[in-house]
Design a protein around this motif. Sequence first.
Motif, short mmCIF file in Angstrom:
data_model
loop_
_atom_site.label_atom_id
_atom_site.label_comp_id
_atom_site.label_asym_id
_atom_site.label_seq_id
_atom_site.Cartn_x
_atom_site.Cartn_y
_atom_site.Cartn_z
N ILE A 33 -70.14 10.06 -27.31
CA ILE A 33 -70.60 11.55 -27.58
C ILE A 33 -69.91 12.42 -26.69
O ILE A 33 -69.24 13.23 -26.96
CB ILE A 33 -71.98 11.83 -27.49
N SER A 34 -70.09 12.19 -25.22
CA SER A 34 -69.36 12.96 -24.32
C SER A 34 -69.57 11.91 -22.86
O SER A 34 -70.40 11.43 -22.75
CB SER A 34 -70.13 14.25 -24.05
N GLU A 35 -68.46 12.30 -21.97
CA GLU A 35 -68.45 11.53 -20.55
C GLU A 35 -69.75 12.39 -19.89
O GLU A 35 -70.12 11.97 -18.99
CB GLU A 35 -67.05 11.74 -20.23
N ASN A 36 -69.76 13.66 -20.22
CA ASN A 36 -70.88 14.31 -19.68
C ASN A 36 -72.11 14.59 -20.45
O ASN A 36 -72.81 15.43 -20.45
CB ASN A 36 -70.35 15.67 -19.13
N SER A 44 -75.87 14.57 -21.77
CA SER A 44 -76.91 15.02 -20.87
C SER A 44 -77.72 14.04 -20.19
O SER A 44 -78.19 12.91 -20.84
CB SER A 44 -77.74 15.71 -21.94
N ASP A 45 -78.12 14.17 -19.09
CA ASP A 45 -78.85 13.30 -18.19
C ASP A 45 -80.23 13.18 -18.86
O ASP A 45 -80.87 12.11 -18.90
CB ASP A 45 -78.90 13.68 -16.70
N THR A 46 -80.91 14.07 -19.26
CA THR A 46 -82.22 13.96 -19.92
C THR A 46 -82.29 13.02 -21.18
O THR A 46 -83.13 12.13 -21.33
CB THR A 46 -83.04 15.17 -20.19
N GLU A 47 -81.37 13.40 -22.18
CA GLU A 47 -81.15 12.53 -23.18
C GLU A 47 -80.69 11.04 -22.85
O GLU A 47 -81.15 10.17 -23.65
CB GLU A 47 -80.41 13.22 -24.28
N TYR A 48 -79.92 10.95 -21.83
CA TYR A 48 -79.36 9.59 -21.35
C TYR A 48 -80.96 8.67 -21.19
O TYR A 48 -80.79 7.58 -21.74
CB TYR A 48 -78.62 9.72 -20.29
N ASP A 49 -81.72 9.12 -20.50
CA ASP A 49 -82.88 8.41 -20.10
C ASP A 49 -83.57 8.10 -21.40
O ASP A 49 -84.08 6.90 -21.65
CB ASP A 49 -83.65 9.27 -18.94
N VAL A 50 -83.69 9.02 -22.35
CA VAL A 50 -84.64 8.83 -23.48
C VAL A 50 -83.68 7.60 -24.38
O VAL A 50 -84.29 6.67 -24.80
CB VAL A 50 -84.61 10.15 -24.35
N LEU A 51 -82.45 7.92 -24.39
CA LEU A 51 -81.61 6.96 -25.36
C LEU A 51 -81.61 5.54 -24.59
O LEU A 51 -82.06 4.50 -25.15
CB LEU A 51 -79.92 7.39 -25.23
#
Length: 404
Positions: free
Chosen positions: A57-60, A62-69
């Motif tokens: 999706i992106s090299e950047n 979102s940190d918050t969504e990264y954790d959910v994922l």
Amino acid sequence: MKIVVLKFGGTSVGTIKKIKKVAGIIADYRKKNFKVIVVSSAMSGVTNELVKKSREISENFSDTEYDVLVSSGEQVACSLIAGSLIHKGLKSRSWLAWQIPILTKGLHKNSRINKINKNKILNYLKDGGIPIITGFQGIDDEERITTTGRGGSDASAIMLAKFFKAQKCIIYTDVEGVYTTDPNKLKKAKKIKVISYEEMLEMASLGAKVMQPVSIQDARLNRINIEVKSSFVKKSGTLITKRSNIINNKIITGISSTNNDAKVSLIGVKDKPGVAASIFKPLSKKSINVDMVVQNISANGKETDLTFTIKSEDLNKTKKIILENKNIKFRNLLLKDGVSKISIIGVGMITTPGVTFRMFQTLANEKINIQVISTSEIKISVLIDKNYTKKALKALHKEFKLDN
Ligand code: ASP
Ligand code: MG
């Protein structure tokens, strides 16, 4: 209440067959009249796949969504373990971190557990249940899902052991324990029976991939004894504990080596305040991890040489950053890939003189050239040509009596 925390790593729950095996281990503990708290990691490979998706999706991302994922892999593993225990006729259920809750502080992707609410789990244990708790995840003050860094289910297990005052915390993995050196590089490597937190922290930070390094720091601060053992073979593993519990006759406990290091030397840099900071600031900004650093004394009071090591994969990036850095001047830039850091680790060296000499002499006897040296209270590291890694490990393993 006699409580034991059992943590299973990704490889231990990597297939359905392995999960059934894990359920057997849990059931055995239960028979021994322990109240069992289980922590699981995601099935092996799953977290990596999820990280990969985020990058697509992106090299950047979102940190918050990264954790959910990325925390979702643990949910799958826990439900499969709980389901497997229920199938065996036992009372069990999965608990996601937010259901307990396990509270964390700090940044997303790298939070630390600071509190665990015990009530629900205690009641469940009293009712004869076996809770299967997701490792790696927590929630923060804003009730957002957080994760505790890659390999973070070790930290979850250790903090659960702390808050529930467990008698034991066992980390089940795919190796039999912690070895004197990497068994893939040296056949003579031996399983270590007991090791101190400090030594284990060095070993883990230097590449022994058995446990998440920061989790060992959590264990040390909270004085949690940890046993690392295999979920596949029934053998005693390695105990990680405080120094005063260890009667050791060996000076060196383990030897580690790194695989993909590179060396960078700046020749003829100005010897004045702020120079080192100007060199390393842009590197740290780009998240390049600098490891060993040495600076020569300046012979003429004007210029000096500075050498440091980084991961090979960062070499090109580093070169570019240094060449584009307008705040530093130097005469020459030397880059060398293919070096390896060999470290001998042991609390025994604090009280034993001559360890440094023995290490250097052993390498000299093998005609291995030392390029950089660094030491701490319980560790001596040298940088050598990568092609000599196995030779160095073999010679040092013998010199410090780890062969037998
Ligand atoms: N599943 C997570 C990871 O792969 C956490 C862990 O394995 O401990 O990093
Ligand atoms: Mg792991």
